[in-house]
Design a protein around this motif. Structure first.
Motif, short mmCIF file in Angstrom:
data_model
loop_
_atom_site.label_atom_id
_atom_site.label_comp_id
_atom_site.label_asym_id
_atom_site.label_seq_id
_atom_site.Cartn_x
_atom_site.Cartn_y
_atom_site.Cartn_z
N LEU A 19 0.92 23.07 12.22
CA LEU A 19 -0.34 23.79 12.03
C LEU A 19 -0.33 24.58 10.71
CD1 LEU A 19 -1.02 25.02 15.66
CD2 LEU A 19 -2.47 23.46 14.33
N LYS A 20 0.80 25.21 10.40
CA LYS A 20 0.91 25.97 9.15
C LYS A 20 0.83 25.03 7.94
CE LYS A 20 3.67 29.72 11.04
NZ LYS A 20 5.03 30.20 11.22
N ARG A 21 1.50 23.91 8.06
CA ARG A 21 1.59 23.00 6.92
C ARG A 21 0.32 22.19 6.69
NH1 ARG A 21 6.09 18.29 5.92
NH2 ARG A 21 5.38 17.78 3.84
N PHE A 22 -0.29 21.69 7.78
CA PHE A 22 -1.42 20.77 7.63
C PHE A 22 -2.75 21.32 8.15
CE2 PHE A 22 2.35 18.02 7.83
CZ PHE A 22 2.24 17.39 6.60
N GLY A 23 -2.72 22.35 8.97
CA GLY A 23 -3.94 22.99 9.46
C GLY A 23 -4.94 22.03 10.06
N GLU A 24 -6.17 22.10 9.54
CA GLU A 24 -7.26 21.28 10.08
C GLU A 24 -7.03 19.79 9.89
OE1 GLU A 24 -11.35 22.08 9.36
OE2 GLU A 24 -11.06 24.23 9.60
N ARG A 25 -6.28 19.42 8.90
CA ARG A 25 -5.98 18.00 8.71
C ARG A 25 -5.28 17.44 9.95
NH1 ARG A 25 -2.01 16.11 4.10
NH2 ARG A 25 -1.68 13.99 4.82
N PHE A 26 -4.35 18.22 10.50
CA PHE A 26 -3.64 17.82 11.72
C PHE A 26 -4.57 17.87 12.94
CE2 PHE A 26 -1.11 19.71 15.35
CZ PHE A 26 -0.56 18.52 15.79
N THR A 27 -5.28 18.98 13.11
CA THR A 27 -6.09 19.13 14.32
C THR A 27 -7.27 18.14 14.34
OG1 THR A 27 -7.40 20.95 13.36
CG2 THR A 27 -5.45 21.55 14.66
N GLN A 28 -7.87 17.87 13.19
CA GLN A 28 -8.97 16.91 13.13
C GLN A 28 -8.49 15.48 13.42
OE1 GLN A 28 -12.35 17.28 12.45
NE2 GLN A 28 -12.19 19.50 12.40
N ARG A 29 -7.28 15.18 12.99
CA ARG A 29 -6.75 13.83 13.16
C ARG A 29 -6.33 13.54 14.60
NH1 ARG A 29 -1.11 11.43 11.53
NH2 ARG A 29 -1.56 9.24 11.77
N CYS A 30 -5.79 14.57 15.27
CA CYS A 30 -5.16 14.32 16.57
C CYS A 30 -5.94 14.79 17.79
CB CYS A 30 -3.78 14.98 16.59
SG CYS A 30 -2.63 14.26 15.41
N PHE A 31 -6.90 15.69 17.61
CA PHE A 31 -7.52 16.32 18.77
C PHE A 31 -9.04 16.14 18.76
CE2 PHE A 31 -3.55 18.47 17.89
CZ PHE A 31 -2.95 18.43 19.13
N THR A 32 -9.60 16.08 19.96
CA THR A 32 -11.05 15.97 20.10
C THR A 32 -11.69 17.32 19.81
OG1 THR A 32 -11.07 16.59 22.44
CG2 THR A 32 -10.78 14.23 21.92
#
Length: 132
Positions: A19-32
């Motif tokens: 989450l610190k490293r990728f933030g929204e890029r991670f959450t947008q890619r993996c979560f609804t």
């Protein structure tokens, strides 16, 4: 009749770092969107995301595919029933796979349990085929 079982264990610290490293890029890619809204409201944000990530991994195992054969992270989303009990909503290739493994004359029900005890989060998924 049980047609799939999956489990997963994840280190919450790994999700904190992601989450610190990728933030929204991670959450947008993996979560609804539902998962993001719920997790972003939590004081223990990383733990909430970790539980949902573990549930997706466990669900992919229960489907017998893992994250391949077209099944992607956002095809599986943790949602809560009116009483608060978590379950999975499937779309895309995950929904097609569930349809394929569900015997004729039955409908699938996905049972999940998620928990965390820092630094770990855990999920179990059981897919049951009930008579129509």
């Amino acid at each position: 009749m049980i047609i799939g079982i999956g489990s997963d264990l994840i280190d919450i610290r790994r999700v904190e770092d992601t989450l610190k490293r990728f933030g929204e890029r991670f959450t947008q890619r993996c979560f609804t969107e539902v998962e993001r809204k719920k997790s972003d409201r939590r004081a223990a944000r990383a733990a909430s995301y970790a539980k949902r990530f573990a549930a997706k991994e466990a669900c992919a195992k229960a489907l017998g595919t893992g994250i391949r054969q077209g099944v992607v992270w956002r095809d599986m989303g943790v949602v809560n029933l009116p009483g608060g009990q978590p379950t999975m909503a499937l779309t895309g290739a995950a929904a097609l796979r569930l349809q394929k493994i569900t015997p004729a004359g039955r409908h699938a029900v996905i049972h999940i349990t998620i928990t965390d005890d820092y630094p770990l989060a855990q999920a179990f998924v059981v897919i049951e085929a009930l008579p129509d």
